[in-house]
Design an enzyme around this catalytic site. Structure first.
Site, PDB file in Angstrom:
ATOM      1  N   ASP A  96       0.796  -1.229   0.000  1.00 52.63           N
ATOM      2  CA  ASP A  96       0.000   0.000   0.000  1.00 52.63           C
ATOM      3  C   ASP A  96       0.831   1.282   0.000  1.00 52.63           C
ATOM      4  OD1 ASP A  96       1.038  -0.065   2.552  1.00 52.63           O
ATOM      5  OD2 ASP A  96      -0.881   0.009   3.592  1.00 52.63           O
ATOM      6  N   HIS A  97       2.098   1.203   0.349  1.00 52.05           N
ATOM      7  CA  HIS A  97       2.909   2.417   0.476  1.00 52.05           C
ATOM      8  C   HIS A  97       3.628   2.812  -0.814  1.00 52.05           C
ATOM      9  CE1 HIS A  97       2.145   2.408   4.715  1.00 52.05           C
ATOM     10  NE2 HIS A  97       3.063   3.311   4.978  1.00 52.05           N
ATOM     11  N   ASP A 161       3.824  -0.632  11.285  1.00 47.23           N
ATOM     12  CA  ASP A 161       3.343   0.688  10.913  1.00 47.23           C
ATOM     13  C   ASP A 161       2.720   1.302  12.152  1.00 47.23           C
ATOM     14  OD1 ASP A 161       2.403   2.301   8.134  1.00 47.23           O
ATOM     15  OD2 ASP A 161       1.219   2.713   9.921  1.00 47.23           O
ATOM     16  N   ARG A 449      -1.712  12.606   9.834  1.00 50.66           N
ATOM     17  CA  ARG A 449      -0.438  13.248  10.142  1.00 50.66           C
ATOM     18  C   ARG A 449      -0.225  14.421   9.193  1.00 50.66           C
ATOM     19  NH1 ARG A 449       3.419   8.447  11.533  1.00 50.66           N
ATOM     20  NH2 ARG A 449       2.398   8.448  13.544  1.00 50.66           N
ATOM     21  N   SER A 644       6.260   7.931  12.314  1.00 50.80           N
ATOM     22  CA  SER A 644       6.178   6.599  11.736  1.00 50.80           C
ATOM     23  C   SER A 644       7.066   5.607  12.479  1.00 50.80           C
ATOM     24  CB  SER A 644       6.595   6.655  10.267  1.00 50.80           C
ATOM     25  OG  SER A 644       6.828   5.367   9.762  1.00 50.80           O
ATOM     26  N   ARG A 646       8.975   3.458  11.189  1.00 49.85           N
ATOM     27  CA  ARG A 646      10.016   2.927  10.301  1.00 49.85           C
ATOM     28  C   ARG A 646      11.347   2.701  11.025  1.00 49.85           C
ATOM     29  NH1 ARG A 646       9.718   8.413   6.904  1.00 49.85           N
ATOM     30  NH2 ARG A 646       7.579   7.756   7.182  1.00 49.85           N
TER      31      ARG A 646
END
Length: 757
Positions: A96-97, A161, A449, A644, A646
């Protein structure tokens, strides 16, 4: 696409016994959060202890793992090194990213597959080999797909995520983590979390008119700020909570990530049961009904919440008005009635250029129908939308159903553009149509965000956050000083018309439908599946283990950067075009800390090379230090690493040779990610010591050879003029985490244990 009914049966079969045991030990009624936490303790934590909130590190056993494509690359590259034949818990990957948002769903999806096919094929093959469910590009955004297919009341899930917390809308404790945490759980290891504090939010009354579930969390964000939920689970309760739709609850939980919360959750109720049955999970609803008492907090807790929560907030939904949060931060909350005044007072650009709805936060059937009821009025009342307008469906199931029911046609008549079922503009994958990318301007989204540059890369874009229906109304008006609750608009005939209150439908009258959900089940036996990574690939790179600690003190460290103010994971490892390198650690490391502001010159990506005295980009400067074998340290401000989940923000500095991150305070996920990668994450014992660090400093840690839990470390700052400052730095490493540091990473320890079997 099965929802692991046997796993859910197993969770529920032992839940009551575990909760009763916990209640006896702690000697008090339990919140829902505590019930889920205690019922998911890893077997290593038995016998049960009364854990100290926000202090004790606890091992848990989550029920499932979910990964999005940008973070899944690194997570699966690590999992491939763990020596396991199959994921130990049900796991899924969601593409999806890495999907563009430019021209429209069909074109963008195909162009994204062309551009990132190598990565998608890699993820699919690894998933196929290790028994992991795979959701192909276009299937939808991870969090919407999870709540539609996998979330269940009382469960525990981790996801790579930060908005994994969305599943709290279905009564889960769902937590965003770094990929290394996911690897642990998929490898059958316990998952470690500091036992959270508990914040209770009592909701009374009932929403009406323009107010929506989104306004609940926008209000809460204004109360708690981006740091107020740090280290806590936010638990919503009360009659008002029961009145909210399941997906509305998900919206509230989703944006809990913006207040730093570990997660947010709601107790099981009729709305959740309706949603389970409406999304084809009647079996789960039947099972949940049998253990209903365990899927919400004890009655005594909700009757006297101040006795059982660390903090209590009360919101009357009947009095709640729509809010708009921003710009540049999701916790600057302004009621709609006061927003026009704020726009004028702060000289924010009043002309709205783009309105964007959808994303993982607000893309349910209910969200789309409420927005469409506003959009329909543009056509019926002869209004022409003054701003661009985009729609990002959350899943193919939602997209297919709302198209079938005519709502996409409604948006089309208004001039809206439907983008792919993906994250798109929310994460910087937006090719914005603008004639001046540097112009001061305003946009408004229903996303979660809105940090500077997040959506379109322009630091002058003032991004505001609101509900989808408010965004739609503003897009029609094209004016941020417009209040749809009281103001009128001039239509094409010169008439004054007023927008009616939005009307929404929680469930499609004909039920949900989809032709191709986008799911691919893994092979029953993946042992023969071959995973290929081209040696010259620019997108993928097999990992080399980080080196273990040599047992010596760290001396002669140079200051790489002293970051000033906000330093999120976007500042440390930007998204946008860099997403294409998420599977190639060396290539993506060229964006390391390029967004951080250097304290000494107020510039980004400009630091002093102490070897040459020249200023240059952060990554290039660090590569020089690494080539010379010189260790380095990064210094930061409060809530370093917020945003995030990440883990690249931890892996990249580690890969480039940074040894220590020293800050005033950490965001939870980032601190854990640093520990997992064998980095030293330290905080100033005295925050004022931040001011003692000078640009040309050389830093020593003189007692690292005595590294132990709850024992501060001593740092010596050696200044260029020959003077020194000695300070203390705190840390939160426990014995296991110190083991990660010594081994070089948590993954190194997993591999060692596998070899010993």
């Amino acid at each position: 696409m099965a929802f692991d009914i046997d796993m859910i049966k197993a969770v529920y079969s032992s839940m009551g016994e575990k909760i009763e045991a916990a209640r006896k030990v702690v000697g008090k009624p339990l919140t829902l959060s505590e019930k889920i936490l205690y019922s998911h303790l890893h077997e290593e934590e038995q016998p049960l202890k009364n854990f100290v909130r926000a202090k004790s590190y606890v091992n848990f056993a989550p029920d499932r793992v979910a990964m999005q494509d940008a973070t899944a690359q690194m997570a699966l590259l690590q999992f491939m090194q763990a020596g396991k034949k199959q994921a130990a818990v049900p796991s899924t990957v969601h593409c999806d990213h890495l999907i563009l948002a430019k021209d429209g769903a069909k074109e963008d999806l195909q162009n994204s597959i062309n551009a990132s096919g190598e990565v998608f094929n890699f993820l699919e093959s690894v998933s196929n080999k290790y028994g992991i469910g795979f959701w192909k590009p276009g299937a939808g955004i991870i969090h919407q797909v999870v709540i539609e297919n996998y979330a269940f009341p009382g469960g525990m899930m981790i996801g790579t995520d930060s908005h994994t917390v969305n599943a709290g809308g279905l009564g889960m404790v769902a937590v965003g983590v770094g990929g290394a945490d996911a690897v642990d759980v998929m490898a059958g290891m316990p998952w470690e979390l500091k036992f959270p504090k508990l914040i209770g939010v009592k909701l009374t009354g009932q929403l009406s008119g323009w107010a929506s579930s989104k306004d609940v969390i926008l209000k809460v964000a204004g109360i708690l700020t981006v740091k107020g939920g740090t280290g806590a689970i936010v638990e919503y309760f009360g009659e008002g909570a029961k009145s909210l739709s399941c997906t509305g609850k998900g919206t509230i939980c989703n944006m809990g990530a913006e207040i730093g919360a570990t997660t947010s959750t709601f107790g099981y109720d009729e709305k959740m049961e309706e949603y389970l049955r409406g999304t084809g999970r009647a079996d789960v609803a039947d099972l949940a009904n049998k253990v209903r008492e365990h899927l919400t907090g004890d009655q005594e807790v909700y009757e006297n919440p101040e006795k059982y929560f660390d903090q209590v907030i009360e919101i009357n939904l009947s009095e709640l008005e729509p809010h708009i949060n921003g710009p540049f931060t999701p916790d600057r909350a302004t009621p709609l009635s006061k927003f026009a005044e704020e726009v004028k007072k702060n000289d924010w650009p009043a002309t709205l250029e783009v309105g964007l709805i959808g994303s993982c936060t607000n893309s349910s059937y209910e969200d789309i129908t409420r927005s469409a009821s506003v959009a329909k009025q543009a056509t019926e009342k002869n209004l022409k939308a003054k701003a661009e307008f985009t729609i990002t469906p959350g899943s193919e199931m939602v997209r297919f159903t709302v198209e079938r029911d005519g709502y996409l046609d409604t948006f089309d008549k208004m001039g809206g553009v439907v983008l792919a079922n993906a994250c798109g503009p929310c994460i910087g994958q937006w090719a914005r149509h603008t004639n001046d990318p540097k112009r001061k301007n305003s946009i408004i989204t229903s996303f979660n965000r809105n940090f500077a540059k997040r959506n379109d890369g322009n630091p002058n874009t003032h991004a505001f956050v609101a509900s989808p229906e408010i965004v739609t109304a503003f897009a029609i008006a094209g004016d941020l000083t417009f209040n749809p609750m009281v103001d009128t608009l001039t239509n094409e005939n010169g008439e004054q018309v007023k927008l009616d209150e939005p009307q929404g439908i929680q469930f499609p009258p004909k039920g949900f439908d989809v032709e191709d959900s986008g799911y691919k089940a893994p092979a029953a036996d993946g042992s023969s599946v071959e995973i290929k990574v081209a040696p010259d690939s620019k997108r993928l790179q097999l990992l080399e283990p980080f080196k273990p600690w040599d047992g010596k003190n760290l001396t002669g460290m140079k200051l790489l950067i002293k970051a000033k103010g906000k330093c999120t994971t976007d500042h440390i490892s930007m998204a946008g075009p860099w997403l294409r390198f998420r599977g190639h650690l060396d290539n993506i490391s060229d964006n390391t800390l390029t967004g951080a502001i250097n304290f000494f010159n107020d510039q980004s990506d400009s630091v002093k090379n102490q070897l040459t005295g020249e200023y240059g980009p952060v990554p290039a400067t660090q590569r020089v230090y690494k080539a010379e074998g010189i260790p380095t340290i990064v210094v930061g401000d409060h809530n370093y690493g917020e945003g995030s989940s990440r883990e690249h923000a931890a892996m990249q500095p580690r890969h480039l040779g940074v040894k220590v991150i020293l800050v005033k305070s950490f965001a939870r996920i980032h601190e854990t990610n640093l520990k997992k990668q064998g980095m030293l994450g330290l905080t100033f014992a005295n925050e004022n010591d931040y001011d003692k660090i000078l640009e040309d400093d050389t830093i020593d840690i003189i007692d690292l050879d005595q590294f132990a839990p709850e024992k501060p470390l001593t740092l010596v700052f050696k200044h260029a003029d020959g003077t020194e400052d000695t300070i203390k730095a705190n840390h939160t490493y426990n014995t296991q985490q110190i083991g990660w540091f010594k081994a070089g990473s948590a993954l190194n320890l997993i591999k060692e244990k596998e070899k010993q079997k």
